[in-house]
Motif scaffolding. Structure first.
Motif, PDB file in Angstrom:
ATOM      1  N   TYR A 170       0.831  -1.198   0.000  1.00 36.53           N
ATOM      2  CA  TYR A 170       0.000   0.000   0.000  1.00 36.53           C
ATOM      3  C   TYR A 170       0.872   1.256   0.000  1.00 36.53           C
ATOM      4  CZ  TYR A 170      -3.915  -3.059   1.309  1.00 36.53           C
ATOM      5  OH  TYR A 170      -4.870  -4.044   1.344  1.00 36.53           O
ATOM      6  N   ALA A 171       1.968   1.197   0.761  1.00 33.65           N
ATOM      7  CA  ALA A 171       2.884   2.339   0.817  1.00 33.65           C
ATOM      8  C   ALA A 171       3.514   2.599  -0.550  1.00 33.65           C
ATOM      9  CB  ALA A 171       3.966   2.097   1.865  1.00 33.65           C
ATOM     10  N   ALA A 172       3.867   1.527  -1.266  1.00 30.49           N
ATOM     11  CA  ALA A 172       4.480   1.675  -2.595  1.00 30.49           C
ATOM     12  C   ALA A 172       3.511   2.338  -3.560  1.00 30.49           C
ATOM     13  CB  ALA A 172       4.909   0.306  -3.130  1.00 30.49           C
ATOM     14  N   VAL A 173       2.241   1.912  -3.522  1.00 32.34           N
ATOM     15  CA  VAL A 173       1.232   2.488  -4.418  1.00 32.34           C
ATOM     16  C   VAL A 173       0.981   3.955  -4.061  1.00 32.34           C
ATOM     17  CG1 VAL A 173      -1.177   2.379  -5.147  1.00 32.34           C
ATOM     18  CG2 VAL A 173       0.135   0.267  -4.852  1.00 32.34           C
ATOM     19  N   ALA A 174       0.798   4.212  -2.756  1.00 38.08           N
ATOM     20  CA  ALA A 174       0.506   5.581  -2.318  1.00 38.08           C
ATOM     21  C   ALA A 174       1.666   6.514  -2.615  1.00 38.08           C
ATOM     22  CB  ALA A 174       0.194   5.593  -0.824  1.00 38.08           C
ATOM     23  N   SER A 175       2.891   6.072  -2.352  1.00 41.29           N
ATOM     24  CA  SER A 175       4.063   6.902  -2.625  1.00 41.29           C
ATOM     25  C   SER A 175       4.209   7.171  -4.117  1.00 41.29           C
ATOM     26  CB  SER A 175       5.326   6.232  -2.087  1.00 41.29           C
ATOM     27  OG  SER A 175       6.463   7.015  -2.376  1.00 41.29           O
ATOM     28  N   GLY A 176       3.947   6.164  -4.935  1.00 47.38           N
ATOM     29  CA  GLY A 176       4.037   6.351  -6.379  1.00 47.38           C
ATOM     30  C   GLY A 176       3.068   7.400  -6.888  1.00 47.38           C
ATOM     31  N   VAL A 177       1.838   7.366  -6.371  1.00 44.18           N
ATOM     32  CA  VAL A 177       0.817   8.333  -6.796  1.00 44.18           C
ATOM     33  C   VAL A 177       1.183   9.746  -6.338  1.00 44.18           C
ATOM     34  CG1 VAL A 177      -1.580   9.032  -6.518  1.00 44.18           C
ATOM     35  CG2 VAL A 177      -1.022   6.629  -6.886  1.00 44.18           C
ATOM     36  N   ALA A 221       8.657  -3.990  -4.278  1.00 43.86           N
ATOM     37  CA  ALA A 221       7.756  -2.901  -3.892  1.00 43.86           C
ATOM     38  C   ALA A 221       8.245  -1.573  -4.455  1.00 43.86           C
ATOM     39  CB  ALA A 221       7.648  -2.831  -2.369  1.00 43.86           C
ATOM     40  N   SER A 222       9.570  -1.366  -4.472  1.00 46.76           N
ATOM     41  CA  SER A 222      10.130  -0.128  -5.020  1.00 46.76           C
ATOM     42  C   SER A 222       9.889  -0.037  -6.521  1.00 46.76           C
ATOM     43  CB  SER A 222      11.627  -0.057  -4.719  1.00 46.76           C
ATOM     44  OG  SER A 222      11.872  -0.027  -3.331  1.00 46.76           O
ATOM     45  N   LEU A 223      10.002  -1.177  -7.222  1.00 47.10           N
ATOM     46  CA  LEU A 223       9.728  -1.192  -8.662  1.00 47.10           C
ATOM     47  C   LEU A 223       8.268  -0.828  -8.938  1.00 47.10           C
ATOM     48  CD1 LEU A 223      11.711  -4.327  -9.885  1.00 47.10           C
ATOM     49  CD2 LEU A 223      11.993  -1.990 -10.721  1.00 47.10           C
ATOM     50  N   ILE A 224       7.364  -1.360  -8.116  1.00 49.36           N
ATOM     51  CA  ILE A 224       5.944  -1.014  -8.259  1.00 49.36           C
ATOM     52  C   ILE A 224       5.753   0.493  -8.053  1.00 49.36           C
ATOM     53  CG2 ILE A 224       3.649  -1.284  -7.222  1.00 49.36           C
ATOM     54  CD1 ILE A 224       4.466  -4.192  -6.579  1.00 49.36           C
ATOM     55  N   MET A 225       6.415   1.025  -7.018  1.00 48.78           N
ATOM     56  CA  MET A 225       6.312   2.450  -6.727  1.00 48.78           C
ATOM     57  C   MET A 225       6.815   3.292  -7.895  1.00 48.78           C
ATOM     58  SD  MET A 225       8.169   4.586  -3.658  1.00 48.78           S
ATOM     59  CE  MET A 225       9.789   4.238  -4.339  1.00 48.78           C
ATOM     60  N   VAL A 226       7.955   2.917  -8.450  1.00 46.98           N
ATOM     61  CA  VAL A 226       8.546   3.694  -9.545  1.00 46.98           C
ATOM     62  C   VAL A 226       7.715   3.587 -10.815  1.00 46.98           C
ATOM     63  CG1 VAL A 226      10.534   3.785 -11.091  1.00 46.98           C
ATOM     64  CG2 VAL A 226      10.878   3.643  -8.637  1.00 46.98           C
ATOM     65  N   PHE A 227       7.158   2.405 -11.075  1.00 47.34           N
ATOM     66  CA  PHE A 227       6.310   2.235 -12.251  1.00 47.34           C
ATOM     67  C   PHE A 227       5.095   3.152 -12.157  1.00 47.34           C
ATOM     68  CE2 PHE A 227       2.762   0.106 -14.422  1.00 47.34           C
ATOM     69  CZ  PHE A 227       3.278   0.040 -15.704  1.00 47.34           C
ATOM     70  N   ILE A 228       4.469   3.196 -10.978  1.00 50.70           N
ATOM     71  CA  ILE A 228       3.312   4.070 -10.772  1.00 50.70           C
ATOM     72  C   ILE A 228       3.733   5.534 -10.856  1.00 50.70           C
ATOM     73  CG2 ILE A 228       1.556   4.791  -9.102  1.00 50.70           C
ATOM     74  CD1 ILE A 228       1.502   1.891  -8.118  1.00 50.70           C
ATOM     75  N   THR A 229       4.888   5.860 -10.290  1.00 48.90           N
ATOM     76  CA  THR A 229       5.385   7.242 -10.360  1.00 48.90           C
ATOM     77  C   THR A 229       5.518   7.704 -11.808  1.00 48.90           C
ATOM     78  OG1 THR A 229       6.607   7.002  -8.280  1.00 48.90           O
ATOM     79  CG2 THR A 229       7.291   8.782  -9.747  1.00 48.90           C
ATOM     80  N   GLY A 230       6.132   6.859 -12.656  1.00 52.54           N
ATOM     81  CA  GLY A 230       6.306   7.215 -14.066  1.00 52.54           C
ATOM     82  C   GLY A 230       4.979   7.421 -14.767  1.00 52.54           C
ATOM     83  N   MET A 231       4.002   6.549 -14.479  1.00 51.45           N
ATOM     84  CA  MET A 231       2.684   6.689 -15.104  1.00 51.45           C
ATOM     85  C   MET A 231       2.002   7.983 -14.669  1.00 51.45           C
ATOM     86  SD  MET A 231       1.102   2.835 -14.883  1.00 51.45           S
ATOM     87  CE  MET A 231      -0.482   3.474 -15.401  1.00 51.45           C
ATOM     88  N   ILE A 232       2.066   8.280 -13.364  1.00 54.06           N
ATOM     89  CA  ILE A 232       1.405   9.480 -12.854  1.00 54.06           C
ATOM     90  C   ILE A 232       2.085  10.745 -13.390  1.00 54.06           C
ATOM     91  CG2 ILE A 232       0.788  10.779 -10.783  1.00 54.06           C
ATOM     92  CD1 ILE A 232      -0.864   8.274 -11.211  1.00 54.06           C
ATOM     93  N   ILE A 233       3.418  10.716 -13.535  1.00 53.82           N
ATOM     94  CA  ILE A 233       4.125  11.861 -14.117  1.00 53.82           C
ATOM     95  C   ILE A 233       3.604  12.147 -15.521  1.00 53.82           C
ATOM     96  CG2 ILE A 233       6.340  12.613 -15.078  1.00 53.82           C
ATOM     97  CD1 ILE A 233       7.710  11.385 -12.662  1.00 53.82           C
ATOM     98  N   ASP A 234       3.528  11.096 -16.349  1.00 54.73           N
ATOM     99  CA  ASP A 234       3.057  11.288 -17.723  1.00 54.73           C
ATOM    100  C   ASP A 234       1.609  11.780 -17.756  1.00 54.73           C
ATOM    101  OD1 ASP A 234       5.481  10.559 -18.802  1.00 54.73           O
ATOM    102  OD2 ASP A 234       4.933   8.459 -19.092  1.00 54.73           O
ATOM    103  N   GLN A 235       0.758  11.253 -16.855  1.00 52.48           N
ATOM    104  CA  GLN A 235      -0.634  11.686 -16.809  1.00 52.48           C
ATOM    105  C   GLN A 235      -0.742  13.141 -16.352  1.00 52.48           C
ATOM    106  OE1 GLN A 235      -3.503  10.090 -17.800  1.00 52.48           O
ATOM    107  NE2 GLN A 235      -2.093   8.586 -18.649  1.00 52.48           N
ATOM    108  N   THR A 236       0.093  13.517 -15.375  1.00 56.93           N
ATOM    109  CA  THR A 236       0.067  14.900 -14.887  1.00 56.93           C
ATOM    110  C   THR A 236       0.546  15.866 -15.959  1.00 56.93           C
ATOM    111  OG1 THR A 236       0.524  14.086 -12.646  1.00 56.93           O
ATOM    112  CG2 THR A 236       0.851  16.440 -13.039  1.00 56.93           C
TER     113      THR A 236
END
Length: 298
Positions: free
Chosen positions: A123-130, A190-205
């Motif tokens: 959950y922390a990885a997902v939340a941090s990524g977002v 978990a860090s890879l999941i976080m970074v993958f979500i971070t990259g997606m959210i960056i592109d969406q933003t």
């Protein structure tokens, strides 16, 4: 990045100011985005020893290993050669804004402490990524960057149109392979999941408020539809020459670009004139020029 323009009329000539290029607007984006990204890293990722992306991720890994300084100050030191790269390869304006972003993030990391009690590592990885991705994306909507890997990513995007999120993904994959000796496999995943979500959210933003629809209309009433587009939607349109494969006759194909709000109105206009029209819609995330966004120049 789209920006709002304001026209000023006085006794002299008319001139236009684009808010996206004003200093106060860029500093606001960098400050707000830097604050949000810091919360995502310090309050969510670090308590679970997750490794954030980019140079800050490398800084966090060095902090976990040595216990010296803190990730914010290590990140500042590692950014020095990248700032020199920004000065010579991108622009001085980009360098100054990126320097401000790194300094303000370092100060936020040093003095701001907000507890977010997430117990589960996934959950922390997902939340941090977002949260981190949204903050970093806001900064990248400015004329600067978050510093670190963003400097290289922006340069590659400007020169070779290489997606910023993709650059992060490649770098971080190498970073996590290098951290296998220090971190547990669960933490790395978990860090890879976080970074993958971070990259997606960056592109969406980055595409926020810039999404458009390219519409192709094939109809025998193309002229009437185009007139309503000009008068009702206040948008331009272009006629493309087409040739029917079945009828073997030439006909006009109408092409226009609208936003999501205008799309339903355009559909109504089209089928009011011709209920047998062919209405083709394609998503696009980059429309530059004319009445749309200006080309971003760092």
């Amino acid at each position: 990045m789209s920006g709002t323009s304001r026209s000023y009329l006085g006794k002299g000539p008319t001139f236009t100011v684009n808010i996206a290029y004003t200093v106060w607007w860029n500093l606001l984006l960098i400050t707000v985005g830097g604050f949000i990204a810091t919360i995502g890293i310090k309050s969510i990722a670090v308590p679970h020893e997750l490794v954030p992306g980019g140079i800050f991720g490398l800084s966090s890994l060095l902090y976990y290993t040595t216990g010296k300084l803190n990730p914010g100050w290590i990140n500042l030191l590692l950014n020095i050669p990248l700032f020199l790269f920004a000065w010579f390869k991108v622009s001085r304006r980009f360098f100054l804004y990126s320097l401000y972003a790194t300094l303000i993030t370092t100060l936020f990391y040093e003095f701001i402490s907000i507890s977010i009690p997430i117990q589960n590592q996934l959950y922390a990885a997902v939340a941090s990524g977002v949260v981190t991705g949204f903050g970093a994306g806001i900064v990248l909507r400015s004329l600067g960057s978050n510093g670190g890997l963003d400097v290289v990513a922006v340069y590659l995007f400007q020169r070779f149109n290489m997606g910023i999120g993709r650059v992060y993904l490649v770098f971080n994959t190498l970073l996590y392979f290098g951290s296998l000796m220090r971190l547990q496999l669960d933490v790395i995943i978990a860090s890879l999941i976080m970074v993958f979500i971070t990259g997606m959210i960056i592109d969406q933003t980055l595409s926020l408020f810039s999404q458009r629809k390219v519409v192709f209309i094939i109809s025998n009433f193309a002229n009437e539809i185009s007139n309503d587009i000009l008068t009702q939607l206040k948008q331009s349109a272009t006629f493309l020459k087409g040739f029917g494969a079945y009828s073997r006759k030439e006909k006009n194909v109408l092409m226009t670009v609208v936003n999501n709000v205008q799309l339903k109105k355009l559909e109504e206009i089209t089928f009011t004139h011709d209920d047998e029209a062919l209405f083709i819609v394609e998503n696009t995330f980059s429309v530059t020029g004319s009445s749309f966004s200006r080309r971003k120049i760092y």
